[in-house]
Design a protein around this motif. Structure first.
Motif, mmCIF file in Angstrom:
data_model
loop_
_atom_site.group_PDB
_atom_site.id
_atom_site.type_symbol
_atom_site.label_atom_id
_atom_site.label_comp_id
_atom_site.label_asym_id
_atom_site.label_seq_id
_atom_site.Cartn_x
_atom_site.Cartn_y
_atom_site.Cartn_z
ATOM 1 N N THR A 31 0.827 -1.204 0.000
ATOM 2 C CA THR A 31 0.000 0.000 0.000
ATOM 3 C C THR A 31 0.862 1.255 0.000
ATOM 4 O OG1 THR A 31 -0.128 -0.166 2.398
ATOM 5 C CG2 THR A 31 -1.955 -1.118 1.136
ATOM 6 N N SER A 32 2.085 1.138 0.470
ATOM 7 C CA SER A 32 3.003 2.280 0.468
ATOM 8 C C SER A 32 3.984 2.226 -0.706
ATOM 9 C CB SER A 32 3.763 2.348 1.792
ATOM 10 O OG SER A 32 4.431 1.124 2.034
ATOM 11 N N HIS A 33 3.650 1.416 -1.715
ATOM 12 C CA HIS A 33 4.402 1.349 -2.973
ATOM 13 C C HIS A 33 5.758 0.668 -2.842
ATOM 14 C CE1 HIS A 33 1.710 4.117 -5.377
ATOM 15 N NE2 HIS A 33 1.292 4.315 -4.135
#
Length: 114
Positions: free
Chosen positions: A54-56
């Protein structure tokens, strides 16, 4: 019910490139880690290819590291897999899914052949 749709596969020559897309209805991809998997002809199990958090933060299988790039567009709710320098051994049906996996989509066929 989650519906995941993969697209972008096709026939490409060795050394070529393809960009796969993964779209989902009923869920917001940005809330999940998402991974790409593939299932080669004759294999009964799917193989992990790449993952994006989700934070890449990204992770890749050793077999595709340096050639494939996973990315996400949270506005369009799509996850991509850019595949460069394709090899015949990359031939497979490619699937994406959230983590932990939910219902699988149909996948998209990638064939690397001259």
């Amino acid at each position: 019910q989650v519906k995941i749709v993969e697209s972008g596969g096709g026939l490409v020559q060795p050394g070529g490139s393809l960009k796969l897309s993964c779209a989902a209805s009923t869920i917001t991809f940005s809330a999940y880690h998402v991974a790409w998997y593939r299932q080669a002809p004759g294999n009964q199990q799917r193989e992990f290819v790449a993952r994006i958090s989700t934070s890449h933060i990204t992770n890749y299988a050793d077999s595709v590291k340096g050639r494939f790039t996973i990315s996400r567009d949270n506005v369009k709710n799509i996850v991509f897999l850019q595949m460069n320098s394709l090899k015949p051994e990359d031939t497979a049906v490619y699937y994406c899914n959230i983590l932990p996996p939910t219902e699988w989509g149909q996948g998209t066929q990638v064939t690397v052949s001259s």
